[in-house]
Design an enzyme around this catalytic site. Structure first.
Site, mmCIF file in Angstrom:
data_model
loop_
_atom_site.group_PDB
_atom_site.id
_atom_site.type_symbol
_atom_site.label_atom_id
_atom_site.label_comp_id
_atom_site.label_asym_id
_atom_site.label_seq_id
_atom_site.Cartn_x
_atom_site.Cartn_y
_atom_site.Cartn_z
ATOM 1 N N LYS A 125 -17.738 22.274 -30.261
ATOM 2 C CA LYS A 125 -18.515 21.831 -31.360
ATOM 3 C C LYS A 125 -18.944 20.425 -31.200
ATOM 4 C CE LYS A 125 -17.879 24.650 -35.202
ATOM 5 N NZ LYS A 125 -16.713 24.788 -35.795
ATOM 6 N N HIS A 128 -19.771 14.316 -33.310
ATOM 7 C CA HIS A 128 -21.116 13.591 -33.749
ATOM 8 C C HIS A 128 -20.473 12.273 -34.274
ATOM 9 C CE1 HIS A 128 -19.152 14.862 -37.368
ATOM 10 N NE2 HIS A 128 -18.937 15.972 -37.004
ATOM 11 N N HIS A 131 -17.494 11.330 -36.195
ATOM 12 C CA HIS A 131 -16.146 11.004 -35.659
ATOM 13 C C HIS A 131 -16.049 9.721 -34.918
ATOM 14 C CE1 HIS A 131 -16.294 15.573 -34.565
ATOM 15 N NE2 HIS A 131 -15.186 15.334 -35.394
HETATM 16 N N1 ARG Z 1 -10.389 18.341 -36.200
HETATM 17 C C1 ARG Z 1 -10.608 17.899 -37.197
HETATM 18 C C2 ARG Z 1 -11.945 17.470 -37.862
HETATM 19 O O1 ARG Z 1 -12.799 17.479 -37.143
HETATM 20 C C3 ARG Z 1 -9.675 16.605 -37.811
HETATM 21 C C4 ARG Z 1 -8.201 16.918 -37.498
HETATM 22 C C5 ARG Z 1 -7.423 15.901 -38.268
HETATM 23 N N2 ARG Z 1 -6.112 15.643 -37.965
HETATM 24 C C6 ARG Z 1 -4.950 16.512 -38.264
HETATM 25 N N3 ARG Z 1 -3.795 16.277 -37.973
HETATM 26 N N4 ARG Z 1 -5.140 17.309 -39.451
HETATM 27 O O2 ARG Z 1 -12.340 17.646 -38.955
#
Ligand code: ARG
Length: 563
Positions: A125, A128, A131
């Site tokens: 993905k 972007h 982040h």
């Molecule tokens: N990968 C997820 C996203 O891009 C965020 C993860 C956040 N961390 C967690 N421990 N849930 O939305």
């Protein structure tokens, strides 16, 4: 130097009250002309049975001024104390020179471990602009805790699991044109988009994707190997962005890592009666706390995001025995964190009180900042490239003679983007435009870096700075005093930033040093004819330069010597 403490100790025997009690009564005068610390004498009226004015006058005569305090004045029931500026300058500057790169740090974290989870991007993905805050806030918090002596574990909790990988594998098998490891993230994203387009017409694709995910879950060699390659191709690509941002990780244990750690959690939830079946799904009812249920297993038996987070928290506690575990994740996920923290609490994991959701607001770009050729997703890399090339143009215009313009443009362009995410309380939604973040005169990254380069150039031009002997009496003008004060507050702001998990306290403190330095630079002649004056001012310049550098480093920005 703790002036309040020393003054409290000096006053204590004169009124027979413990110094600790008196210490808390000191105030900071609103007006700098009224001194640096004020003692409100009405506090003693009861004990001494006298009017505040009388007490102030008596105390003024009786008190022995501690070292570093130059005078006391009784004004309207207050006893105002004046710090000896030369003495203060000596204290502050020698502390900066003694600590050098670690000025601002401390060892309050010694023996303690902090886990900082940040960035946590998704495989295949886009990396972007959304982040950006998690990546730079998390990185700077990790730097800040490290500077304070904590052992820090930096984790990128990769989004590398879930049914979307069944779709990716299915799409690749059908339409893949070259080895998967040669795919860029953009190409992987278009495969995924194509999958959805075609699945709208042909529903059998969804069944095939489920079968692929099942193969992946059950360890099928081909599925696992393709999935691993997608992961490493993504990480290869994003590592370039991470390098540019000065960001690194100790662990990339993502969601998939917890696959085999969930069954134990699920059993425990069942056995303890915390989770129950509801229409075929296994859920934890949280209605008592006004929250929707936390789903542990869907009705088809598959685990979800929350299940993996519960397993991850337990794993981190067992592996790192953290004193604190920070999750730098957008506020959109507030509910998710409240839910799974509550489930951990119900499981009797009392350490969940040490888990903190460090949330933040959204970033957006002002209209026309960057054209989005890829739908409305803005790739962070594109933003960095645009910032860097615009900075290059500015530098060519401002400093045509500069040697390595590309390197400076990279440091300043990327720094401008990073700074913008770290200059406000995290929870605020922010928007940006290049003209704002690249304004060399605004409260921006380039302004700070420019100030650093300016201080560096002063030092270069003068050759040697003598940091061990300089005449502090020459640093008592208002501009020098203000700069020294700004330098002195820096370490406390670093501590506060960790306590509140707010890196902007560091960026504000650095900004204060920069604006005080620039005023000093314009108003006071650093290269004075008088040898003593010049020596002292150069020492102050060197100290300011050191603090700006330390601040930039904590925030993850580079400190360019020239620009
Ligand atoms: N990968 C997820 C996203 O891009 C965020 C993860 C956040 N961390 C967690 N421990 N849930 O939305």
């Amino acid at each position: 130097m703790d002036y309040t403490r020393a003054l409290a100790e000096a006053i204590s025997p004169l009124c027979n009250l413990p110094a600790e009690e008196i210490e808390a009564w000191f105030e900071t005068p609103k007006n700098a002309e009224m001194g640096d610390l004020a003692f409100p004498c009405f506090r003693l009226s009861k004990v001494l049975r006298k009017s505040p004015v009388e007490i102030a006058n008596n105390l003024k005569c009786a008190v022995t001024l501690p070292e570093g305090i130059s005078k006391a004045e009784a004004v309207a029931g207050y006893l105002n104390f004046y710090v000896d500026n030369a003495c203060f300058a000596r204290e502050v500057l020698s502390s900066v020179f003694e600590k050098g790169d670690s000025y601002g740090g401390a060892d309050i974290g010694r023996g303690k471990t902090v886990v900082v989870e940040y960035s946590s991007i998704n495989i295949a993905k886009p990396f972007h602009i959304g982040h950006l805050p998690t990546t730079v806030i998390g990185n700077s918090l990790a730097n800040i805790y490290e500077a304070l002596g904590y052992k820090v574990v930096r984790i990128n909790h990769l989004g590398d699991w879930g049914t979307q990988f069944g779709k990716m594998l299915c799409a690749y098998e059908k339409w893949g044109e070259k080895p998967i490891e040669q795919y860029s993230v953009r190409e992987m994203v278009s495969l995924y988009v194509r999958f959805h387009d075609e699945a709208d017409r042909d529903e059998s694709l969804l069944t095939q994707a489920r079968a692929w995910f099942h193969r992946l879950e059950s360890g099928d060699e081909k599925a696992v190997s393709l999935w691993k390659k997608m992961t490493s191709a993504t990480l290869n690509e994003v590592s370039k962005v991470y390098d540019r941002l000065n960001v690194r990780f100790d662990s990339y244990a993502g969601e998939a890592f917890y696959e085999d750690k969930m069954p134990a959690i699920i059993d425990e939830l069942r056995d303890k009666g915390i989770a129950k079946l509801d229409k075929g799904a296994l859920i934890v009812d949280l209605s008592e706390w006004n929250m929707p249920p936390c789903i542990i297993l869907k009705s088809d038996g598959s685990t979800i995001y929350a299940t993996r987070d519960i397993a991850a928290a337990c794993y981190r506690k067992a592996t790192y025995d953290f004193d604190k575990c920070l999750y730098v994740v957008a506020y959109q996920q507030d509910l998710h964190f409240r839910q799974f923290f509550k489930v951990l609490e119900l499981m009797g994991r009392d350490w969940v009180k040490d888990c903190v959701h460090v949330n933040f607001g959204m970033v957006s770009m002002e209209e026309g900042t960057l054209s989005t050729r890829h739908g409305n997703v803005v790739y962070l890399e594109d933003v960095l490239n645009a910032a860097t090339s615009k900075t290059y143009e500015i530098i060519c215009e401002k400093s045509p003679e500069l040697e390595d313009k590309r390197a400076a443009a990279e440091a300043v362009g990327v720094g401008a983007i990073v700074w913008n995410s770290l200059y406000n309380s995290r929870i605020k939604d922010t928007s940006f435009s290049f003209s704002k973040v690249l304004n060399f005169e605004g409260e921006t990254g380039p302004y700070v870096q420019y100030t650093y380069a300016r201080a560096s150039s002063v030092i270069r031009r003068c050759g040697q700075v003598d940091c061990s002997s300089f005449d502090c009496e020459k640093l008592t003008d208002p501009y020098s005093c203000a700069l020294i004060k700004a330098i002195e507050t820096f370490p406390e702001q670093v501590r506060q930033a960790a306590e509140k998990n707010e890196p902007y306290l560091v960026s504000r403190a650095v900004m204060n040093v920069c604006s005080a330095f620039n005023k000093f630079y314009y108003e006071v002649r650093i290269m004075a004819d008088d040898h003593c004056e010049r020596g002292a001012r150069l020492a102050l310049t060197a100290a300011a330069r050191q603090v700006i550098k330390n601040g930039l480093t904590l925030l993850g920005l580079k400190a360019p010597e020239r620009m």
